[in-house]
Write an enzyme that holds these catalytic residues in place. Structure first.
Site, PDB file in Angstrom:
ATOM      1  N   GLU A 214     -25.820  26.162 -16.784  1.00 11.72           N
ATOM      2  CA  GLU A 214     -26.778  25.118 -17.062  1.00 11.72           C
ATOM      3  C   GLU A 214     -26.905  24.697 -18.395  1.00 11.72           C
ATOM      4  OE1 GLU A 214     -31.741  24.390 -16.665  1.00 11.72           O
ATOM      5  OE2 GLU A 214     -30.891  26.323 -17.722  1.00 11.72           O
TER       6      GLU A 214
ATOM      7  N   ASP B 142     -28.334  30.618 -16.634  1.00  8.98           N
ATOM      8  CA  ASP B 142     -29.478  29.901 -17.005  1.00  8.98           C
ATOM      9  C   ASP B 142     -29.424  29.667 -18.578  1.00  8.98           C
ATOM     10  OD1 ASP B 142     -32.508  29.265 -16.549  1.00  8.98           O
ATOM     11  OD2 ASP B 142     -32.554  30.622 -18.151  1.00  8.98           O
TER      12      ASP B 142
ATOM     13  N   ARG C  24     -24.817  31.550 -11.503  1.00  9.18           N
ATOM     14  CA  ARG C  24     -25.209  30.206 -12.127  1.00  9.18           C
ATOM     15  C   ARG C  24     -25.937  30.745 -13.248  1.00  9.18           C
ATOM     16  NH1 ARG C  24     -30.601  28.795 -14.163  1.00  9.18           N
ATOM     17  NH2 ARG C  24     -30.906  26.520 -14.153  1.00  9.18           N
TER      18      ARG C  24
ATOM     19  N   GLN D 171     -41.125  34.904 -22.635  1.00 11.12           N
ATOM     20  CA  GLN D 171     -39.804  35.185 -22.423  1.00 11.12           C
ATOM     21  C   GLN D 171     -39.248  35.255 -23.971  1.00 11.12           C
ATOM     22  OE1 GLN D 171     -39.685  31.465 -20.179  1.00 11.12           O
ATOM     23  NE2 GLN D 171     -38.817  32.343 -18.518  1.00 11.12           N
TER      24      GLN D 171
ATOM     25  N   LEU E  85     -27.480  30.954 -26.513  1.00  9.46           N
ATOM     26  CA  LEU E  85     -27.600  32.518 -26.994  1.00  9.46           C
ATOM     27  C   LEU E  85     -27.617  32.610 -28.559  1.00  9.46           C
ATOM     28  CD1 LEU E  85     -24.947  33.779 -24.332  1.00  9.46           C
ATOM     29  CD2 LEU E  85     -27.508  33.222 -24.151  1.00  9.46           C
TER      30      LEU E  85
END
Ligand code: GLC
Ligand code: CA
Length: 524
Positions: free
Chosen positions: A247, A208, A206, A160, A213
């Site tokens: 979240e 994540d 929703r 990721q 960021l």
């Protein structure tokens, strides 16, 4: 201001791969969700949050997105998802998708382009150092995997890579500012994804890892918040009814950043963990451990104290009640199921509390029947979380009604226990957890005082006494211990019990609650 429909919203979180399989491949699908909408509605849930259902190599169960605009073939097609929006809306159910803005899969075309040595549109879509032998000090990073000379920053697992929203404080030559055109392009690309699904009928997201960021952000996450305020401005103009749920688990920050709701999550030593999963606070890792100390408030006579929850919650609540909503959860796909350490009665009381709090509550699929946490090997990056992600248990047919595939083809095994709870068996038992969830949620919908906006005021939080709290004009009282408890109230002196688990009564100022009981009282 938060979307109006949230005032009486109760969400049901669906992990799509484990909910209902309609084509016999062993994996849940979008059509399965459509088929079960009446069930969702029967619970009293009027909104869904669906975990990522996009194209993905599934190294983190879909939180590694390969194409934000395409439904993963294993779940169906974009058309199926659009049909779900429509079918849900016809039944008065809203649908939130999961937005994963902080990172993509390492297989996303943006990332493949970003790895190239030749400059292109996506060169700075991710965060790269300027030399393969120079690591991104202070950040998790990968080097030596690309044609391009440079190391890239990760947001979570190795699969990721972090998208580039810039750095609030630029400390190295390779770090770009937040207003660098590449960072702005990332921001716009994510708004484009939001518009794509909202214009097809989705009701919001929703989000994540919402606070992840902008890098080198300050403690208040002011730079990341600026990104969300910008997204909120776009929503207000173009999709004013869309909801954003963070979240983040820091409501004062998230709600000021423009979110409608923020979850309270099971972080070790956070107030929420003391309600149902205090064992988390006594282990050095996240793996559930049934031998660990456990003073969960909802565990009978385990020495819990509601003030451990309230101390943090009340600060958040007082600070944010005019800004948006706190979202309490029964559980989620990252958290150990309540039934791991709580029995049915304990779950009933815990859910009664969660569903009578202000804000917007979330029920995790299967918690309504007390699905167990299973001890399983990891699947798709789940690790300890895998045990909370097993197939929904519908009835006593093959694979507990989840799928017609052979057991070996199932995404994850179903609970093998003889007494594995199912929807069918609990429907038959009047006082089952399932029917209790239904009755509490139907009360919540009937009484505005139990919904998102009515005031929440703790009335008695002393140990050895019932925990009493006011919601609007209603009074709620909880006794999680194994003995009857009582407390003298100044007012109201009398009232009628309009809902109960166990038993209790208020007369002449004396509120008496039997062992493990919960009541809602309307003043006479
Ligand atoms: C969030 C998700 C979790 C995922 C992680 C990385 O915490 O809930 O399941 O693994 O983000 O996207
Ligand atoms: Ca399927």
């Amino acid at each position: 201001m938060a979307a109006k429909w949230l005032k009486d919203a109760v969400f049901y979180e669906i992990y799509p791969q484990s909910f209902y399989d309609t084509n016999g491949d062993g994996i849940g699908d979008i059509n399965g969700i459509i088929e079960k909408l009446d069930y969702v509605k029967s619970l009293g849930c009027n909104a869904l949050w669906i975990n990522p259902c996009y194209d993905s190599p599934f190294k983190d169960a879909g939180y590694d997105v390969r194409d934000y605009k395409k439904v993963a073939p294993r779940y169906g097609t974009n058309e199926d998802l659009c049909r779900l929006f429509e079918a849900a809306h016809q039944k008065g159910i809203k649908v939130l998708l999961d937005l994963v803005p902080g990172h993509t899969s390492e297989e996303h075309p943006w990332f493949l382009a970003s790895q190239k040595s030749e400059k292109n549109e996506y060169t700075d879509r991710y965060i790269w150092t300027d030399f393969s032998f120079k690591g991104a000090a202070g950040f998790p990073y990968v080097g030596g995997e690309s044609e391009r000379s440079g190391c890239y920053v990760l947001n979570f697992f190795k699969c990721q890579p972090a998208l580039n929203y810039g750095f609030r404080e630029v400390r190295e030559p390779w770090q770009k500012g937040m207003d660098d055109p590449a960072a702005v392009a990332t921001r716009e690309a994510m708004k484009d994804v939001m518009r794509f699904w909202l214009s097809k009928g989705c009701d919001g997201f929703r989000v994540d890892m919402a606070s992840s960021l902008v890098k080198n952000d300050d403690e208040k996450k002011s730079a990341t918040s600026a990104i969300w305020k910008d997204a909120r401005r776009m929503l207000n103009l173009e999709f004013p009814d869309a909801a954003l749920v963070a979240e983040w688990s820091d409501p004062p920050l998230a709600l000021r950043a423009g979110y409608d709701c923020d979850f309270i999550l099971n972080h070790a030593h956070g107030g929420y963990s003391t309600l149902m999963r205090d064992y988390y606070n006594h282990v050095a890792h996240c793996n559930p451990d049934s031998t660990a100390e456990d003073h969960s408030y909802f565990k009978k006579d385990a020495g819990g104290n509601i003030n451990l929850f309230l101390d943090q919650y009340m600060n958040w609540y007082e600070d944010t009640k005019d800004l948006g909503y706190i979202s309490p959860i029964t559980c989620n796909h990252d958290t150990v199921r309540p039934a791991f350490n709580l029995d049915e009665r304990e779950c009933k009381l815990a859910y009664a509390f969660i569903f009578t709090l202000p804000g917007v509550p979330f029920l995790y699929y299967g918690d309504e029947i007390g699905m167990r946490y299973l001890d399983l090997p990891t699947k798709e990056g789940g690790y300890f979380r895998t045990g909370s992600r097993t197939p929904m248990q519908w009835d006593d047919t093959e694979n507990l009604g989840f799928s017609k595939a052979g057991a070996e083809k199932l995404y994850l095994p179903v609970d093998p226990a003889k007494d594995a709870p199912t929807v069918a068996s609990q429907e038959k038992r009047e006082d089952s957890l399932l029917n209790t969830v239904r009755s509490i949620l139907s009360l919540r919908h009937a009484e505005e005082d139990l919904q998102a906006d009515a005031a929440f005021v703790p009335v008695c939080t002393e140990p050895e006494k019932p925990f009493v709290y006011q919601r609007g004009k209603l009074l709620c009282a909880l006794n999680t211990t194994g003995s009857a408890l009582e407390v003298t109230l100044q007012e109201p002196q009398n009232g009628s019990v309009i809902y109960k688990i166990g038993d209790g009564k208020l007369s002449n100022g004396m509120l008496k609650l039997e062992a493990q009981s919960f009541v809602v009282i309307r003043r006479d």
